[in-house]
Design a protein around this motif. Structure first.
Motif, PDB file in Angstrom:
ATOM      1  N   UNK A 147       0.954  -1.119  -0.081  1.00  0.00           N
ATOM      2  CA  UNK A 147      -0.036   0.050   0.114  1.00  0.00           C
ATOM      3  C   UNK A 147       0.937   1.323   0.038  1.00  0.00           C
ATOM      4  N   UNK A 148       0.723   2.139  -1.020  1.00  0.00           N
ATOM      5  CA  UNK A 148       1.611   3.471  -1.037  1.00  0.00           C
ATOM      6  C   UNK A 148       0.628   4.623  -0.529  1.00  0.00           C
ATOM      7  N   UNK A 149       1.451   5.407   0.099  1.00  0.00           N
ATOM      8  CA  UNK A 149       1.066   6.720   0.513  1.00  0.00           C
ATOM      9  C   UNK A 149       2.031   7.865   0.122  1.00  0.00           C
ATOM     10  N   UNK A 150       1.570   8.965  -0.196  1.00  0.00           N
ATOM     11  CA  UNK A 150       2.464  10.210  -0.522  1.00  0.00           C
ATOM     12  C   UNK A 150       2.202  11.371   0.402  1.00  0.00           C
ATOM     13  N   UNK A 151       3.403  11.752   1.000  1.00  0.00           N
ATOM     14  CA  UNK A 151       3.287  12.968   1.893  1.00  0.00           C
ATOM     15  C   UNK A 151       4.028  14.255   1.527  1.00  0.00           C
ATOM     16  N   UNK A 152       3.869  15.426   2.000  1.00  0.00           N
ATOM     17  CA  UNK A 152       4.544  16.352   1.752  1.00  0.00           C
ATOM     18  C   UNK A 152       4.948  17.319   2.987  1.00  0.00           C
ATOM     19  N   UNK A 160       7.462  12.674   0.212  1.00  0.00           N
ATOM     20  CA  UNK A 160       7.900  11.391   0.623  1.00  0.00           C
ATOM     21  C   UNK A 160       7.067  10.274   0.346  1.00  0.00           C
ATOM     22  N   UNK A 161       7.582   9.087  -0.253  1.00  0.00           N
ATOM     23  CA  UNK A 161       6.551   8.113  -0.476  1.00  0.00           C
ATOM     24  C   UNK A 161       6.616   6.922   0.633  1.00  0.00           C
ATOM     25  N   UNK A 162       5.417   6.662   1.205  1.00  0.00           N
ATOM     26  CA  UNK A 162       5.609   5.599   2.315  1.00  0.00           C
ATOM     27  C   UNK A 162       4.867   4.564   1.675  1.00  0.00           C
ATOM     28  N   UNK A 163       5.553   3.137   1.933  1.00  0.00           N
ATOM     29  CA  UNK A 163       5.131   1.861   1.682  1.00  0.00           C
ATOM     30  C   UNK A 163       4.677   1.023   2.848  1.00  0.00           C
TER      31      UNK A 163
END
Length: 375
Positions: A147-152, A160-163
């Motif tokens: 599952x991937x999320x994207x933060x700023x 930053x990409x969070x997996x």
């Protein structure tokens, strides 16, 4: 006189002012005009000023996919004080090929970028520059996918990409900073062994990423919201108002909010929303808004997202000849109807070989800003 000499003859202040008025795609193309224009448009002052101005006029970005192409539309996200309450606009669009096997799961636009997944590879998309970037797999040990999320982080200006592993609980994740010299994934401990919900749409608000998850507490799973501070990379857990609660995470007037899933059914008379007031204490405030939507209208329109001004965006589920968006202001109990031309008409369908079938499976991203970040 050469093109380069002509462009250099203009005062740099005037050239900068002109280029700042262009859309992101045109700015990127202008870099090939001359070294002078390239140096202007890649300068930190220019890119920061461009994105600041873009943030002041966010748009509603929508797209649907057909075969190997995505059809992208960007609508003006009007102020709720705009009158009259029913009007129409012509809209420009474009289409482009996307990486095969890309899973357009629930996501959001995070400071101009959108994150998807292609099998076990995260994919970053900049709709403004029309670029896709497929990242390397974060780790082979994620046996059941990821599952991937994207933060700023607005302080350091970094994405930053969070997996997270899919379908299993874990107390660690993988993190990658976009645009950094370090290209490898880093392991970050989450402090709480939890399972991220695979259909959760992460919400990044003021440098904090939130997502739905389940947490094992005394031999029973409870639904929670996990938070990830993008700058410090620290995790925390936020309890819902009561156990067995579940809902869709949204951003409401700068705060994290949750739409009560039990109140989005067709026979309900409104929308129940819980707003996070204090993350440390897991304190939520409940609001219930009556809506003018009948059961029949709810079958035609679906609530997709919320604007920064607090308006709920209802988008037609399938469209054939016209494309309409409804903006509902719950506090004023007012409704605006906007029809956009150039999407479902015969000319659009003929040019793109779509025939006379209904179009559906729209993906919506409110509060989208243009960014010049190159992938």
């Amino acid at each position: 006189m050469t093109e380069s000499t002509s462009s250099s003859s203009l005062p740099i202040e005037l050239t900068t002012a002109i280029l700042l008025k262009l859309p992101a795609e045109s700015v990127v193309r202008s870099r090939y005009v001359s070294k002078h224009w390239s140096s202007i448009t890649t300068d930190t002052y220019f890119t920061n000023t461009f994105e600041t101005r873009s943030s002041a006029r966010p748009s509603l970005l929508m797209f649907f996919k057909n075969k190997d192409k995505v059809f992208v539309f960007s609508f003006p996200q009007h102020d709720k004080n705009t009158k009259p309450h029913s009007y129409s606009y012509h809209v420009d669009s474009y289409h482009m090929k996307y990486p095969t096997g890309c899973n357009f799961s629930v996501s959001e636009s995070v400071h101009g970028l959108i994150c998807f997944r292609k099998l076990a590879n995260p994919v970053i998309w900049n709709p403004s520059t029309r670029q896709f970037l497929t990242l390397t797999k974060p780790i082979e040990e994620f046996r059941y996918g990821l599952i991937v999320f994207l933060g700023y982080d607005p302080i350091e200006g970094k994405h930053k990409v969070v997996c997270m592993p899919a379908s299993e609980a874990s107390d660690e994740c993988r993190v990658l900073t976009l645009g950094s010299a370090e290209k490898s994934w880093r392991t970050v401990k989450t402090n709480y062994k939890h399972r991220a919900y695979y259909r959760s749409s992460g919400r990044c608000i003021n440098g904090v990423l939130y997502y739905n998850a389940s947490y094992l507490d005394e031999d029973s799973d409870i639904f929670v919201v996990m938070s990830f501070d993008v700058r410090t990379e620290k995790f925390d857990m936020i309890r819902f108002p009561f156990e067995d609660f579940w809902g869709n995470l949204i951003t409401y007037k700068g705060r994290l909010a949750c739409l009560d899933s039990t109140n989005l059914m067709e026979n309900d008379d409104g929308v129940t929303m819980w707003i996070l007031m204090d993350a440390e204490q897991s304190q939520w405030s409940c609001k219930h808004f009556l809506t003018p939507f009948t059961r029949r209208l709810k079958k035609v329109y679906k609530i997709y997202c919320v604007t920064d001004a607090g308006e709920f965006i209802y988008v037609i589920r399938t469209f054939l000849k016209s494309f309409v968006i409804l903006y509902f202001d719950p506090e004023r109990n007012s409704l605006r109807r906007v029809e956009f031309k150039g999407i479902a008409d015969e000319d659009f369908r003929f040019k793109n070989g779509l025939g006379n079938k209904r179009l559906c499976t729209l993906f919506s991203f409110p509060n989208h800003v243009e960014t010049l970040m190159s992938l």
